[in-house]
Design a protein around this motif. Structure first.
Motif, mmCIF file in Angstrom:
data_model
loop_
_atom_site.group_PDB
_atom_site.id
_atom_site.type_symbol
_atom_site.label_atom_id
_atom_site.label_comp_id
_atom_site.label_asym_id
_atom_site.label_seq_id
_atom_site.Cartn_x
_atom_site.Cartn_y
_atom_site.Cartn_z
ATOM 1 N N MET A 1 24.527 24.905 66.222
ATOM 2 C CA MET A 1 24.990 26.341 66.296
ATOM 3 C C MET A 1 24.138 27.363 66.078
ATOM 4 O O MET A 1 24.162 28.318 66.731
ATOM 5 N N ILE A 2 23.210 27.139 65.016
ATOM 6 C CA ILE A 2 22.193 28.146 64.849
ATOM 7 C C ILE A 2 20.848 27.834 65.484
ATOM 8 O O ILE A 2 20.143 28.609 65.823
ATOM 9 N N TYR A 3 20.635 26.493 65.278
ATOM 10 C CA TYR A 3 19.288 26.258 65.677
ATOM 11 C C TYR A 3 19.270 25.657 67.117
ATOM 12 O O TYR A 3 19.246 24.206 67.193
ATOM 13 N N ARG A 4 19.518 26.363 67.954
ATOM 14 C CA ARG A 4 19.404 26.013 69.311
ATOM 15 C C ARG A 4 18.320 26.598 70.132
ATOM 16 O O ARG A 4 17.501 27.481 69.708
ATOM 17 N N HIS B 1 11.710 28.156 64.277
ATOM 18 C CA HIS B 1 12.832 28.737 64.823
ATOM 19 C C HIS B 1 13.378 30.096 64.226
ATOM 20 O O HIS B 1 13.980 30.224 62.986
ATOM 21 N N GLU B 2 13.189 31.039 64.979
ATOM 22 C CA GLU B 2 13.776 32.437 64.652
ATOM 23 C C GLU B 2 15.134 32.723 65.024
ATOM 24 O O GLU B 2 15.585 32.481 66.247
ATOM 25 N N ASN B 3 15.972 32.744 63.899
ATOM 26 C CA ASN B 3 17.553 33.323 63.975
ATOM 27 C C ASN B 3 17.944 33.826 63.076
ATOM 28 O O ASN B 3 17.104 34.446 62.131
ATOM 29 N N SER B 4 19.178 34.239 63.169
ATOM 30 C CA SER B 4 19.717 35.105 62.159
ATOM 31 C C SER B 4 19.766 34.702 60.843
ATOM 32 O O SER B 4 19.308 35.458 60.071
ATOM 33 N N TYR B 5 19.773 33.379 60.606
ATOM 34 C CA TYR B 5 19.915 32.812 59.216
ATOM 35 C C TYR B 5 18.343 32.835 58.814
ATOM 36 O O TYR B 5 18.197 33.623 57.554
ATOM 37 N N SER B 6 17.290 32.314 59.467
ATOM 38 C CA SER B 6 15.965 32.108 58.914
ATOM 39 C C SER B 6 15.452 33.570 58.863
ATOM 40 O O SER B 6 14.622 33.724 57.839
ATOM 41 N N ARG B 7 15.614 34.433 59.817
ATOM 42 C CA ARG B 7 15.293 35.846 59.392
ATOM 43 C C ARG B 7 15.773 36.550 58.308
ATOM 44 O O ARG B 7 14.970 37.502 57.558
ATOM 45 N N GLY B 8 16.919 36.429 58.146
ATOM 46 C CA GLY B 8 17.744 36.951 56.836
ATOM 47 C C GLY B 8 17.180 36.299 55.555
ATOM 48 O O GLY B 8 17.038 37.089 54.638
ATOM 49 N N GLU C 1 24.818 35.218 52.476
ATOM 50 C CA GLU C 1 26.375 35.147 52.100
ATOM 51 C C GLU C 1 27.154 35.322 53.333
ATOM 52 O O GLU C 1 26.513 35.836 54.334
ATOM 53 N N GLY C 2 28.081 34.293 53.293
ATOM 54 C CA GLY C 2 29.081 34.561 54.453
ATOM 55 C C GLY C 2 29.085 33.025 55.211
ATOM 56 O O GLY C 2 28.557 32.058 54.997
ATOM 57 N N THR C 3 29.941 33.324 56.412
ATOM 58 C CA THR C 3 30.132 31.950 56.994
ATOM 59 C C THR C 3 28.932 31.694 57.809
ATOM 60 O O THR C 3 29.090 30.238 58.125
ATOM 61 N N VAL C 4 27.924 32.305 57.965
ATOM 62 C CA VAL C 4 26.854 31.702 58.696
ATOM 63 C C VAL C 4 26.234 30.457 57.899
ATOM 64 O O VAL C 4 25.656 29.553 58.593
ATOM 65 N N ASN C 5 26.278 30.189 56.578
ATOM 66 C CA ASN C 5 26.090 29.127 55.804
ATOM 67 C C ASN C 5 26.833 27.935 56.424
ATOM 68 O O ASN C 5 26.135 26.820 56.367
ATOM 69 N N GLN C 6 28.138 28.090 56.741
ATOM 70 C CA GLN C 6 28.728 27.151 57.212
ATOM 71 C C GLN C 6 28.121 26.402 58.533
ATOM 72 O O GLN C 6 28.076 25.141 58.750
ATOM 73 N N VAL D 1 25.032 26.764 59.395
ATOM 74 C CA VAL D 1 23.659 26.208 59.070
ATOM 75 C C VAL D 1 23.755 24.830 58.820
ATOM 76 O O VAL D 1 23.186 23.766 58.774
ATOM 77 N N LEU D 2 24.792 24.614 57.681
ATOM 78 C CA LEU D 2 25.172 23.506 57.109
ATOM 79 C C LEU D 2 25.525 22.367 58.379
ATOM 80 O O LEU D 2 25.142 21.134 58.219
ATOM 81 N N HIS D 3 26.302 22.838 59.030
ATOM 82 C CA HIS D 3 26.668 21.976 60.342
ATOM 83 C C HIS D 3 25.153 21.352 61.049
ATOM 84 O O HIS D 3 25.206 20.305 61.123
ATOM 85 N N ASP D 4 24.461 22.451 61.252
ATOM 86 C CA ASP D 4 23.098 21.948 61.839
ATOM 87 C C ASP D 4 22.284 20.906 61.068
ATOM 88 O O ASP D 4 21.621 20.152 61.485
ATOM 89 N N MET D 5 22.533 21.343 59.704
ATOM 90 C CA MET D 5 21.610 20.340 58.669
ATOM 91 C C MET D 5 22.088 18.810 58.835
ATOM 92 O O MET D 5 21.431 18.128 58.599
#
Length: 436
Positions: free
Chosen positions: A1-4, A67-74, A82-87, A89-93
């Motif tokens: 969902m994030i690492y696309r 991979h530059e995305n909202s999570y990696s740049r943050g 913090e927040g839902t984005v961690n869920q 990222v965890l799905h992708d991991m």
């Protein structure tokens, strides 16, 4: 969902390996040719990037760190979000952990192949990398080993987040110098910032002489990377005195402190606003480097530069400075006609407001808060430079003979300068086999 959207997601190695895994798991047969093709790609990866150890893990890790995305740049900016984005990222991991943990042994046994074992224990050297410096290459290999040993997706995510915080992500995190590609006046033209893969590994201490000039440049750069106020910097003076080499040295010495250098040519000044918009929110300090900067009367590109440096409505970001080198102190060609009102000189076009013309031409150089002069060395200093370079290269020629040859060389090769001294030493090294 994030690492696309990986660069090779349609027909690249990850896609081909996933197809192999799916076909094997579903009992749809196997293809030795396809499998060997994937092994070939991993070996090419090792050769180009200098990876070693488990090449499959190194490849997966490389995908994650570029991979530059909202999570990696943050994470690059704040070290964690913090927040839902961690869920997400965890799905992708969880998916990446399946890739990391995949056991190729049954597939190899079915095909009667043992070739994959060399991929899991590949011996190489980061010094062979054609893409990254040795330090970053080694860090990627170390990260690959940690991700491979992670017991859970949560541990993988935590390890990867730490890497983003320390080294950054994508091209700005993994490279030290860049150039501008594309851009221009077309409606669809977009200026792209692309890495320079081969930069000279020179340091300021390698440059003989000019100690005061180097200190002034180092002090300004130190203030900049430390988050203090710093000035745009102009290095001007005689040709071959090491102005450009000083900028290269700055890029090398302060890379680990988050400094990045972007080289921009005169015809690209109209793209400066686009370039700055791409870097102003990144957690790095950027020097926009303009080499051999000068303008003729008919060239108006300097007006773009003036607006970017100081004078436009939008303030120049705190993480951007302009460093330039030039053989001209005032950058823009000046004529006597700019300063005289002598009507008896018909060849000089008259200007009703000569002082305004002069101020317009000087206004660019005034926007550089630090100016550093590099003058050509005298005979004694030239000989000192030759001697120091010869000692550094282990040249055992008697000093009197060396200096006599250097004096003859400079008379027909550009005169007294550090560049001439270096060219002379290169000539001596090429003509004779000197052992260090």
């Amino acid at each position: 969902m994030i690492y696309r959207g990986f660069p090779d997601h349609r027909d690249g190695l990850l896609h081909r390996m996933a197809l192999l895994m799916d076909a094997f798991e579903m009992g749809e047969g196997h293809s030795r040719e396809r499998f060997y093709g994937c092994i070939h790609s991993l070996l090419e990866l090792a050769g180009n990037y200098g990876f070693h150890g488990n090449l499959w893990h190194c490849y997966l890790t490389h995908l994650l760190v570029i991979h530059e995305n909202s999570y990696s740049r943050g994470c690059e900016m704040r070290g964690g979000l913090e927040g839902t984005v961690n869920q997400a990222v965890l799905h992708d991991m969880e998916i990446f952990k399946e890739f990391f943990d995949y056991d190729f042994a049954p597939m190899c046994a079915l095909m009667g192949m043992e070739a994959f074992s060399m991929i899991e224990r590949y011996e190489g050297s980061a010094l062979e990398s054609r893409v990254y410096n040795a330090r970053i290459c080694e860090r990627i290999c170390e990260l690959a080993a940690k991700l491979g040993e992670a017991a859970t997706p949560v541990e993988m995510k935590s390890t990867l987040t730490g890497f983003y915080q320390e080294y950054g992500v994508g091209k700005f995190g993994l490279h030290k110098s860049f150039r501008i590609v594309g851009g221009g006046a077309g409606p669809d033209a977009e200026a792209r910032i692309e890495p320079i893969l081969n930069i000279a590994h020179v340091k300021l201490d390698d440059l003989v002489g000019y100690e005061q000039q180097k200190k002034k440049l180092r002090d300004n750069t130190e203030a900049f990377v430390s988050g203090r106020k710093a000035n745009n910097c102009l290095l001007f003076g005689d040709a071959g005195t090491g102005k450009s080499s000083c900028i290269k040295a700055i890029a090398n010495e302060y890379y680990h402190r988050g400094l990045r250098v972007i080289e921009v040519y005169k015809h690209q000044f109209q793209d400066l606003n686009s370039v700055i918009s791409q870097i102003k929110s990144r957690n790095y300090r950027f020097i926009i480097f303009m080499d051999d900067l000068s303008f003729e009367d008919f060239e108006i590109e300097y007006k773009y530069l003036k607006a970017v440096i100081e004078g436009g409505l939008e303030k120049k970001p705190e993480n951007v400075l302009i460093y330039a080198t030039s053989n001209r102190r005032h950058l823009i060609r000046e004529n006597y006609g700019d300063k005289t009102e002598d009507g008896h000189l018909p060849e000089i076009r008259q200007d009703m407001h000569t002082s305004d013309t002069v101020q317009e031409k000087l206004s660019l150089v005034y926007r550089f808060g630090v100016t550093i002069y590099f003058g050509a060395p005298d005979k004694k200093r030239f000989q000192e430079i030759v001697g120091a370079l010869a000692d550094r290269q282990g040249i055992g020629m008697p000093r009197e003979e060396l200096l006599a040859e250097a004096n003859k060389w400079e008379l027909s090769h550009g005169g007294l300068s550090g560049r001439t001294a270096q060219q002379f030493i290169d000539y001596i090294l090429g003509m004779r086999n000197w052992n260090k």
